[in-house]
Motif scaffolding. Structure first.
Motif, PDB file in Angstrom:
ATOM      1  N   LEU A   1       1.329   9.279 -46.597  1.00  0.00           N
ATOM      2  CA  LEU A   1       0.337  10.330 -46.717  1.00  0.00           C
ATOM      3  C   LEU A   1       0.449  10.925 -48.116  1.00  0.00           C
ATOM      4  O   LEU A   1       1.494  10.816 -48.764  1.00  0.00           O
ATOM      5  CB  LEU A   1       0.587  11.406 -45.654  1.00  0.00           C
ATOM      6  CG  LEU A   1       0.469  10.929 -44.201  1.00  0.00           C
ATOM      7  CD1 LEU A   1       0.863  12.049 -43.246  1.00  0.00           C
ATOM      8  CD2 LEU A   1      -0.938  10.455 -43.904  1.00  0.00           C
ATOM      9  N   PRO A   2      -0.596  11.579 -48.612  1.00  0.00           N
ATOM     10  CA  PRO A   2      -0.502  12.184 -49.947  1.00  0.00           C
ATOM     11  C   PRO A   2       0.647  13.195 -50.018  1.00  0.00           C
ATOM     12  O   PRO A   2       0.957  13.886 -49.051  1.00  0.00           O
ATOM     13  CB  PRO A   2      -1.854  12.889 -50.116  1.00  0.00           C
ATOM     14  CG  PRO A   2      -2.766  12.227 -49.136  1.00  0.00           C
ATOM     15  CD  PRO A   2      -1.902  11.769 -48.001  1.00  0.00           C
ATOM     16  N   SER A   3       1.252  13.255 -51.185  1.00  0.00           N
ATOM     17  CA  SER A   3       2.337  14.202 -51.419  1.00  0.00           C
ATOM     18  C   SER A   3       1.802  15.622 -51.228  1.00  0.00           C
ATOM     19  O   SER A   3       0.659  15.920 -51.560  1.00  0.00           O
ATOM     20  CB  SER A   3       2.849  14.015 -52.843  1.00  0.00           C
ATOM     21  OG  SER A   3       3.778  15.008 -53.163  1.00  0.00           O
TER      22      SER A   3
ATOM     23  N   VAL B   1      10.550  10.401 -44.431  1.00  0.00           N
ATOM     24  CA  VAL B   1      10.178  11.576 -45.210  1.00  0.00           C
ATOM     25  C   VAL B   1      10.949  11.542 -46.520  1.00  0.00           C
ATOM     26  O   VAL B   1      12.180  11.503 -46.519  1.00  0.00           O
ATOM     27  CB  VAL B   1      10.501  12.882 -44.438  1.00  0.00           C
ATOM     28  CG1 VAL B   1      10.130  14.093 -45.270  1.00  0.00           C
ATOM     29  CG2 VAL B   1       9.791  12.920 -43.093  1.00  0.00           C
ATOM     30  N   GLU B   2      10.216  11.537 -47.620  1.00  0.00           N
ATOM     31  CA  GLU B   2      10.822  11.616 -48.946  1.00  0.00           C
ATOM     32  C   GLU B   2      10.531  13.008 -49.478  1.00  0.00           C
ATOM     33  O   GLU B   2       9.432  13.530 -49.302  1.00  0.00           O
ATOM     34  CB  GLU B   2      10.222  10.562 -49.866  1.00  0.00           C
ATOM     35  CG  GLU B   2      10.489   9.146 -49.416  1.00  0.00           C
ATOM     36  CD  GLU B   2       9.798   8.128 -50.300  1.00  0.00           C
ATOM     37  OE1 GLU B   2       9.507   8.431 -51.470  1.00  0.00           O
ATOM     38  OE2 GLU B   2       9.547   7.029 -49.795  1.00  0.00           O
ATOM     39  N   PHE B   3      11.523  13.603 -50.121  1.00  0.00           N
ATOM     40  CA  PHE B   3      11.313  14.942 -50.656  1.00  0.00           C
ATOM     41  C   PHE B   3      12.110  15.109 -51.933  1.00  0.00           C
ATOM     42  O   PHE B   3      13.098  14.424 -52.172  1.00  0.00           O
ATOM     43  CB  PHE B   3      11.709  16.011 -49.622  1.00  0.00           C
ATOM     44  CG  PHE B   3      13.157  15.977 -49.233  1.00  0.00           C
ATOM     45  CD1 PHE B   3      14.078  16.791 -49.868  1.00  0.00           C
ATOM     46  CD2 PHE B   3      13.605  15.112 -48.248  1.00  0.00           C
ATOM     47  CE1 PHE B   3      15.419  16.751 -49.517  1.00  0.00           C
ATOM     48  CE2 PHE B   3      14.940  15.060 -47.888  1.00  0.00           C
ATOM     49  CZ  PHE B   3      15.853  15.882 -48.531  1.00  0.00           C
ATOM     50  N   SER B   4      11.646  16.024 -52.744  1.00  0.00           N
ATOM     51  CA  SER B   4      12.374  16.337 -53.961  1.00  0.00           C
ATOM     52  C   SER B   4      12.728  17.812 -53.949  1.00  0.00           C
ATOM     53  O   SER B   4      12.002  18.637 -53.405  1.00  0.00           O
ATOM     54  CB  SER B   4      11.544  15.991 -55.198  1.00  0.00           C
ATOM     55  OG  SER B   4      10.360  16.761 -55.213  1.00  0.00           O
TER      56      SER B   4
ATOM     57  N   ILE C   1       6.895  16.891 -50.810  1.00  0.00           N
ATOM     58  CA  ILE C   1       7.194  16.163 -49.575  1.00  0.00           C
ATOM     59  C   ILE C   1       6.175  15.044 -49.394  1.00  0.00           C
ATOM     60  O   ILE C   1       4.965  15.268 -49.561  1.00  0.00           O
ATOM     61  CB  ILE C   1       7.138  17.112 -48.355  1.00  0.00           C
ATOM     62  CG1 ILE C   1       8.141  18.257 -48.534  1.00  0.00           C
ATOM     63  CG2 ILE C   1       7.389  16.354 -47.057  1.00  0.00           C
ATOM     64  CD1 ILE C   1       7.952  19.413 -47.572  1.00  0.00           C
ATOM     65  N   VAL C   2       6.672  13.846 -49.053  1.00  0.00           N
ATOM     66  CA  VAL C   2       5.816  12.708 -48.748  1.00  0.00           C
ATOM     67  C   VAL C   2       6.234  12.186 -47.376  1.00  0.00           C
ATOM     68  O   VAL C   2       7.409  11.907 -47.142  1.00  0.00           O
ATOM     69  CB  VAL C   2       5.952  11.576 -49.793  1.00  0.00           C
ATOM     70  CG1 VAL C   2       5.097  10.385 -49.405  1.00  0.00           C
ATOM     71  CG2 VAL C   2       5.594  12.080 -51.177  1.00  0.00           C
ATOM     72  N   VAL C   3       5.267  12.057 -46.457  1.00  0.00           N
ATOM     73  CA  VAL C   3       5.538  11.618 -45.088  1.00  0.00           C
ATOM     74  C   VAL C   3       4.892  10.257 -44.862  1.00  0.00           C
ATOM     75  O   VAL C   3       3.749  10.033 -45.286  1.00  0.00           O
ATOM     76  CB  VAL C   3       4.982  12.645 -44.068  1.00  0.00           C
ATOM     77  CG1 VAL C   3       5.187  12.172 -42.648  1.00  0.00           C
ATOM     78  CG2 VAL C   3       5.629  14.003 -44.291  1.00  0.00           C
ATOM     79  N   ARG C   4       5.631   9.369 -44.194  1.00  0.00           N
ATOM     80  CA  ARG C   4       5.091   8.044 -43.853  1.00  0.00           C
ATOM     81  C   ARG C   4       5.465   7.719 -42.415  1.00  0.00           C
ATOM     82  O   ARG C   4       6.613   7.905 -42.004  1.00  0.00           O
ATOM     83  CB  ARG C   4       5.640   6.978 -44.789  1.00  0.00           C
ATOM     84  CG  ARG C   4       5.065   5.593 -44.497  1.00  0.00           C
ATOM     85  CD  ARG C   4       5.374   4.601 -45.596  1.00  0.00           C
ATOM     86  NE  ARG C   4       6.737   4.627 -46.045  1.00  0.00           N
ATOM     87  CZ  ARG C   4       7.664   3.750 -45.675  1.00  0.00           C
ATOM     88  NH1 ARG C   4       7.367   2.773 -44.857  1.00  0.00           N
ATOM     89  NH2 ARG C   4       8.889   3.843 -46.142  1.00  0.00           N
TER      90      ARG C   4
END
Length: 186
Positions: free
Chosen positions: A89-91, A122-125, A79-82
């Motif tokens: 923010l760091p993954s 929010v980016e997530f894999s 998860i990466v939050v901006r």
């Protein structure tokens, strides 16, 4: 471990009305602000009241008094939050609870930052793919204040007024004078 997970789910608000709906006496929208609306849920034969904020018409984005839950397809792994236009923010790795819920939980310091932001990305894999959730946070502080205030039932407009009391309070908070509010609402 299962007991701790169950306690975490209860404390994290995973019981929210959109996912596991208890028998309710009421389930009504009591507040709207910007992109957010708040639903007041009261259990049948009980004094228990739940307050949940939702983003637009998306029941997969739920706001509680101290966290934001984003229901996502699959089990999130990274998860990466901006916030706003800042550097991401760091993954971070998804917690076991997030993986089991199939949701991303924004809480703690990130939730504090969320309250003063205009946008959240929010980016997530997951095992299947990489995805992204982007939210415009207009109205979030007001919706959060309503939730923390116990999401009182919506005020009915006075017979001589076209505006509800919460609407008039928001207008006054945004610098509209009492005389202007009166002219707007008659």
């Amino acid at each position: 471990m299962k007991l701790r997970l169950a306690a975490l789910l209860v404390l994290s608000g995973a019981w929210c009305p959109g996912w596991a709906q208890p028998q309710l006496a009421t389930n009504e929208v009591v507040f709207k602000s910007g992109n957010w609306f708040v639903v007041r849920s009261a259990r049948a034969r009980s004094d228990t009241v739940g307050c949940t904020g939702y983003y637009k018409s998306e029941r997969d984005v739920q706001l509680g008094a101290d966290q934001l839950i984003l229901k996502v397809p699959g089990k999130p792994r990274q998860i990466v939050v901006r916030f706003n236009d800042e550097v991401s923010l760091p993954s971070r790795a998804a917690t076991k609870a997030e993986q089991q819920l199939g949701a991303i939980v924004i809480g703690g310091d990130q939730f504090e930052k969320l309250q003063t932001s205009r946008r959240l990305n929010v980016e997530f894999s997951s095992k299947e793919k990489r995805s992204q959730v982007a939210l415009r946070l207009q109205g979030l502080p007001e919706a959060l204040a309503n939730i923390r205030n116990g999401c009182p039932p919506a005020a009915k407009p006075a017979a001589s007024s076209l505006c509800t009391e919460p609407l008039m309070a928001r207008m006054r908070a945004n610098g509209v004078t009492a005389a202007q509010v009166e002219r707007i609402c008659r």
